[in-house]
Design an enzyme around this catalytic site. Sequence first.
Site, PDB file in Angstrom:
ATOM      1  N   ASP A   6       0.863  -1.191   0.000  1.00  0.00           N
ATOM      2  CA  ASP A   6       0.000   0.000   0.000  1.00  0.00           C
ATOM      3  C   ASP A   6       0.896   1.236   0.000  1.00  0.00           C
ATOM      4  O   ASP A   6       1.673   1.465   0.934  1.00  0.00           O
ATOM      5  CB  ASP A   6      -0.899  -0.017   1.241  1.00  0.00           C
ATOM      6  CG  ASP A   6      -2.019   1.016   1.179  1.00  0.00           C
ATOM      7  OD1 ASP A   6      -2.148   1.674   0.130  1.00  0.00           O
ATOM      8  OD2 ASP A   6      -2.739   1.156   2.176  1.00  0.00           O
ATOM      9  N   ASP A 100      -3.030   2.518  -6.073  1.00  0.00           N
ATOM     10  CA  ASP A 100      -1.922   2.604  -5.125  1.00  0.00           C
ATOM     11  C   ASP A 100      -1.781   1.389  -4.220  1.00  0.00           C
ATOM     12  O   ASP A 100      -1.101   1.459  -3.198  1.00  0.00           O
ATOM     13  CB  ASP A 100      -2.059   3.864  -4.267  1.00  0.00           C
ATOM     14  CG  ASP A 100      -3.317   3.862  -3.407  1.00  0.00           C
ATOM     15  OD1 ASP A 100      -4.214   3.042  -3.663  1.00  0.00           O
ATOM     16  OD2 ASP A 100      -3.412   4.697  -2.482  1.00  0.00           O
ATOM     17  N   GLU A 101      -2.396   0.268  -4.568  1.00  0.00           N
ATOM     18  CA  GLU A 101      -2.237  -0.914  -3.733  1.00  0.00           C
ATOM     19  C   GLU A 101      -2.366  -2.188  -4.557  1.00  0.00           C
ATOM     20  O   GLU A 101      -3.025  -2.223  -5.588  1.00  0.00           O
ATOM     21  CB  GLU A 101      -3.239  -0.932  -2.572  1.00  0.00           C
ATOM     22  CG  GLU A 101      -4.679  -0.971  -2.994  1.00  0.00           C
ATOM     23  CD  GLU A 101      -5.629  -1.053  -1.801  1.00  0.00           C
ATOM     24  OE1 GLU A 101      -5.333  -1.816  -0.849  1.00  0.00           O
ATOM     25  OE2 GLU A 101      -6.663  -0.375  -1.823  1.00  0.00           O
TER      26      GLU A 101
END
EC number: 2.7.7.7
Length: 391
Positions: A6, A100-101
């Site tokens: 993350d 974003d993860e």
Amino acid sequence: MIMHIDMDAFFAAVEQLDHPELAGKVLVVGGASGRGVVAAASYAARRYGIHSAMPMFMAKQRCPHLTIVPPRKARYGEVSRAVMAILHRYSPVVEQVSIDEAYLDAAGCGRLFGPPETMARLIKSEIRNQVSLTCSIGVAPLKFLAKVASDLNKPDGLTVIPPEWVTGLIGSLPVEKVPGVGRQALGQLNRLGIVHLGDVCRYAPALLVERLGKFGHRLVDLAHGRDDTHVIAHAPAKSISSERTLPADTQHRDRLRQHLLAQSQDVGRQLRRQGYLARTITLKLKQSDFKQITRSTTLEHPSQSSETIFRTGVGLLDRQPLGTPIRLIGIGASTLIADTTPQQVSLFETADPTAKGWETVDRVVDRIADRFGQSAVHRGSLQPPDDMAMD
């Protein structure tokens, strides 16, 4: 062992990377108008209680000297692709779940990179060296626990949950930390006296299903340490959408069509870029009283044409009474198939004869936007408004 990677305060961190003068400032990314919302908050901003999805006016109240930066979706996508490329160098099984993860399956990678904790440190180091950003990684034998672990020591954290810790951690894990437990589910669980995930084991599964629907089954499995979800490489997109909170509540249909046009162009561009056709188009409206309305229709022919998406959305809008002013409008495409999928040819000429022409225009516009930016060209008949706030 499964990893959940993350990126830390991703949008805000990219802005501070590109603009060093913003480092350390109380920074948020989002629409600057009072109608906008926070898309991302720096850790300095979070100390003021500011978080993503918070109305911007509320963020300004909590910190009057707040620095607000407009979002740059293309730049965030560029950095995200660089991060995902790094992850794919460590494992062939990477599941990107948002910009974003991602999850990564570490099985079979030990000979190359060592045990999972060593591998996670290598990934963190390479992201820092290659992209100049930090990430937090959770490592666990269960997928849901990997996500929980990545959030425990942010920012720039690394948390490893070995198999022998699973039972004890589940017993003491606050139920609000469980992925999928939202505000409504949390209220139901608290009313039952369920505070920790381990408390779920005291209740009959039938009661939890009655209160929470099919998520009750999932919660029972997690409470007993069962999670049969796997890391799925290259999981196909389920839907693509675009929505905006309006600068002011309105019942003006032409104004709503302007926003719908800009959103249809955005959704169509994403469909073409990702290689999908959509069978279902959905209009989303949120009224000034926050009541949400969705209307969907199935296309006769799957499409990735911005014009087709726009016309379909306008048709849904025109059939919807607007007794209450609208504060948010959006358009979505779902039931996606690859654009290489063979299509059944109709015996009759039922398709719009102008559709092929618009598809050609779409691709020309895409090439111009890729080279000169999305603001370089737009439809003149309904010029998209430039005062839209991001939601």
